[in-house]
Design a protein around this motif. Structure first.
Motif, PDB file in Angstrom:
ATOM      1  N   THR A   1     129.252   1.254  57.863  1.00 31.43           N
ATOM      2  CA  THR A   1     127.986   0.575  57.619  1.00 31.43           C
ATOM      3  C   THR A   1     128.307  -0.635  56.769  1.00 31.43           C
ATOM      4  O   THR A   1     128.760  -0.498  55.631  1.00 31.43           O
ATOM      5  CB  THR A   1     127.002   1.492  56.871  1.00 31.43           C
ATOM      6  N   ALA A   2     128.102  -1.823  57.334  1.00 29.64           N
ATOM      7  CA  ALA A   2     128.406  -3.047  56.607  1.00 29.64           C
ATOM      8  C   ALA A   2     127.276  -4.041  56.815  1.00 29.64           C
ATOM      9  O   ALA A   2     126.723  -4.143  57.893  1.00 29.64           O
ATOM     10  CB  ALA A   2     129.717  -3.627  57.110  1.00 29.64           C
ATOM     11  N   LYS A   3     126.952  -4.753  55.772  1.00 27.25           N
ATOM     12  CA  LYS A   3     125.878  -5.746  55.810  1.00 27.25           C
ATOM     13  C   LYS A   3     126.419  -7.090  55.333  1.00 27.25           C
ATOM     14  O   LYS A   3     127.285  -7.152  54.467  1.00 27.25           O
ATOM     15  CB  LYS A   3     124.716  -5.319  54.910  1.00 27.25           C
ATOM     16  N   GLN A   4     125.860  -8.142  55.892  1.00 20.44           N
ATOM     17  CA  GLN A   4     126.251  -9.493  55.505  1.00 20.44           C
ATOM     18  C   GLN A   4     125.786  -9.799  54.090  1.00 20.44           C
ATOM     19  O   GLN A   4     126.515 -10.432  53.319  1.00 20.44           O
ATOM     20  CB  GLN A   4     125.654 -10.514  56.482  1.00 20.44           C
ATOM     21  N   GLU A   5     124.599  -9.361  53.764  1.00 20.84           N
ATOM     22  CA  GLU A   5     123.978  -9.611  52.462  1.00 20.84           C
ATOM     23  C   GLU A   5     124.044 -11.084  52.097  1.00 20.84           C
ATOM     24  O   GLU A   5     123.557 -11.917  52.839  1.00 20.84           O
ATOM     25  CB  GLU A   5     124.579  -8.693  51.408  1.00 20.84           C
ATOM     26  N   ASP A   6     124.690 -11.454  50.996  1.00 21.69           N
ATOM     27  CA  ASP A   6     124.683 -12.859  50.575  1.00 21.69           C
ATOM     28  C   ASP A   6     125.973 -13.599  50.936  1.00 21.69           C
ATOM     29  O   ASP A   6     126.232 -14.686  50.453  1.00 21.69           O
ATOM     30  CB  ASP A   6     124.411 -12.956  49.071  1.00 21.69           C
ATOM     31  N   MET A   7     126.788 -13.049  51.828  1.00 23.99           N
ATOM     32  CA  MET A   7     128.009 -13.731  52.271  1.00 23.99           C
ATOM     33  C   MET A   7     127.667 -14.745  53.355  1.00 23.99           C
ATOM     34  O   MET A   7     126.685 -14.582  54.084  1.00 23.99           O
ATOM     35  CB  MET A   7     129.002 -12.722  52.884  1.00 23.99           C
ATOM     36  N   SER A   8     128.520 -15.732  53.498  1.00 17.90           N
ATOM     37  CA  SER A   8     128.370 -16.630  54.646  1.00 17.90           C
ATOM     38  C   SER A   8     128.774 -15.848  55.887  1.00 17.90           C
ATOM     39  O   SER A   8     129.474 -14.824  55.799  1.00 17.90           O
ATOM     40  CB  SER A   8     129.265 -17.863  54.477  1.00 17.90           C
TER      41      SER A   8
ATOM     42  N   THR B   1     130.880 -16.649  58.092  1.00 19.35           N
ATOM     43  CA  THR B   1     132.343 -16.706  58.243  1.00 19.35           C
ATOM     44  C   THR B   1     133.008 -15.658  57.354  1.00 19.35           C
ATOM     45  O   THR B   1     133.924 -14.947  57.801  1.00 19.35           O
ATOM     46  CB  THR B   1     132.860 -18.111  57.885  1.00 19.35           C
ATOM     47  N   ASP B   2     132.556 -15.553  56.102  1.00 21.97           N
ATOM     48  CA  ASP B   2     133.131 -14.550  55.191  1.00 21.97           C
ATOM     49  C   ASP B   2     132.854 -13.137  55.694  1.00 21.97           C
ATOM     50  O   ASP B   2     133.723 -12.267  55.625  1.00 21.97           O
ATOM     51  CB  ASP B   2     132.569 -14.714  53.778  1.00 21.97           C
ATOM     52  N   TYR B   3     131.637 -12.919  56.184  1.00 17.80           N
ATOM     53  CA  TYR B   3     131.261 -11.604  56.715  1.00 17.80           C
ATOM     54  C   TYR B   3     132.153 -11.237  57.898  1.00 17.80           C
ATOM     55  O   TYR B   3     132.699 -10.134  57.959  1.00 17.80           O
ATOM     56  CB  TYR B   3     129.783 -11.620  57.115  1.00 17.80           C
ATOM     57  N   PHE B   4     132.346 -12.171  58.830  1.00 24.72           N
ATOM     58  CA  PHE B   4     133.197 -11.901  59.991  1.00 24.72           C
ATOM     59  C   PHE B   4     134.639 -11.642  59.554  1.00 24.72           C
ATOM     60  O   PHE B   4     135.291 -10.725  60.060  1.00 24.72           O
ATOM     61  CB  PHE B   4     133.154 -13.060  60.992  1.00 24.72           C
ATOM     62  N   THR B   5     135.136 -12.426  58.612  1.00 31.36           N
ATOM     63  CA  THR B   5     136.516 -12.254  58.136  1.00 31.36           C
ATOM     64  C   THR B   5     136.704 -10.876  57.514  1.00 31.36           C
ATOM     65  O   THR B   5     137.709 -10.200  57.764  1.00 31.36           O
ATOM     66  CB  THR B   5     136.869 -13.359  57.120  1.00 31.36           C
ATOM     67  N   LYS B   6     135.734 -10.433  56.706  1.00 32.20           N
ATOM     68  CA  LYS B   6     135.822  -9.094  56.101  1.00 32.20           C
ATOM     69  C   LYS B   6     135.796  -8.020  57.182  1.00 32.20           C
ATOM     70  O   LYS B   6     136.567  -7.062  57.135  1.00 32.20           O
ATOM     71  CB  LYS B   6     134.684  -8.881  55.113  1.00 32.20           C
ATOM     72  N   MET B   7     134.871  -8.158  58.144  1.00 34.71           N
ATOM     73  CA  MET B   7     134.783  -7.162  59.224  1.00 34.71           C
ATOM     74  C   MET B   7     136.076  -7.130  60.026  1.00 34.71           C
ATOM     75  O   MET B   7     136.580  -6.061  60.366  1.00 34.71           O
ATOM     76  CB  MET B   7     133.594  -7.467  60.142  1.00 34.71           C
ATOM     77  N   LYS B   8     136.613  -8.289  60.339  1.00 34.20           N
ATOM     78  CA  LYS B   8     137.860  -8.352  61.111  1.00 34.20           C
ATOM     79  C   LYS B   8     138.998  -7.655  60.365  1.00 34.20           C
ATOM     80  O   LYS B   8     139.800  -6.944  60.964  1.00 34.20           O
ATOM     81  CB  LYS B   8     138.214  -9.803  61.414  1.00 34.20           C
TER      82      LYS B   8
END
Length: 188
Positions: A119-126, A128-135
């Motif tokens: 379970t992951a949420k973008q929240e206040d990340m951009s 690009t940062d959200y995708f990079t973390k998920m990747k």
């Protein structure tokens, strides 16, 4: 009348007798283990303790965007302790559906598969940062549960592994989209 022992065992010393009993016990244990179903053998990868079920967490921490390395260490230890690491690293292959171990493999696969729900949420990340973390999380999970490479397929995949990779990509895309913040509602 003779006063000493007359049995043949009187000539065997205690150490030899202990050694013989030990060998006998070892042979008996090996014989029992060979006749024991892998589902009931606690040393088998197919064994599930009655307290283990898909709803029971294996470790206390839940994987999120910020704790992959500590989660991975804890999960790896827990899987090794439960004798389930081979269910994740691909070294315990799925038996054919007519194999007596197929049902046991399915149960173990379901048990360890539920561990990897994220379970992951973008929240206040951009984005690009959200995708990079998920990747990064996905790449780490690929180390735990990789889809094997096609060894017999050259031009196009005929063995079904390509389909599995596609399903995995689809699942990741859905999870990524569901985790986007509310400003991307129309994209979801």
């Amino acid at each position: 009348m003779a006063t000493g022992p007359t049995t043949p065992l009187s000539h065997i010393d205690l150490q030899t007798l202990t050694s013989l009993f030990s060998q006998f016990n070892q042979m008996q244990q090996n014989s029992n283990r060979a006749n024991l179903s892998p589902i009931l053998d606690p040393t088998s990868h197919y064994y599930l303790h009655p307290g283990e079920s898909p709803g029971t967490p294996l470790i206390a921490s839940i994987l999120n965007l910020n704790n992959y390395h500590t989660w991975e260490t804890s999960m790896s230890r827990a899987l090794r302790g439960k004798n389930k690491i081979k269910c994740i690293d691909g070294s315990l292959p799925k038996p054919p559906s007519d194999d007596p171990l197929f049902e046991a493999w399915e149960r173990c696969n379901m048990y360890v598969g539920d561990i990897f729900c994220i379970t992951a949420k973008q929240e206040d990340m951009s984005i690009t940062d959200y995708f990079t973390k998920m990747k990064g999380i996905w790449e780490g999970l690929d180390n735990f549960k990789p889809v094997p490479s096609c060894e017999s397929c050259h031009e196009t995949c005929k063995c079904g592994l390509g389909i599995m990779r596609g399903y995995r990509q689809d699942t990741r895309m859905v999870r990524f989209l569901r985790g986007l913040s509310d400003q991307f509602t129309t994209v979801r």
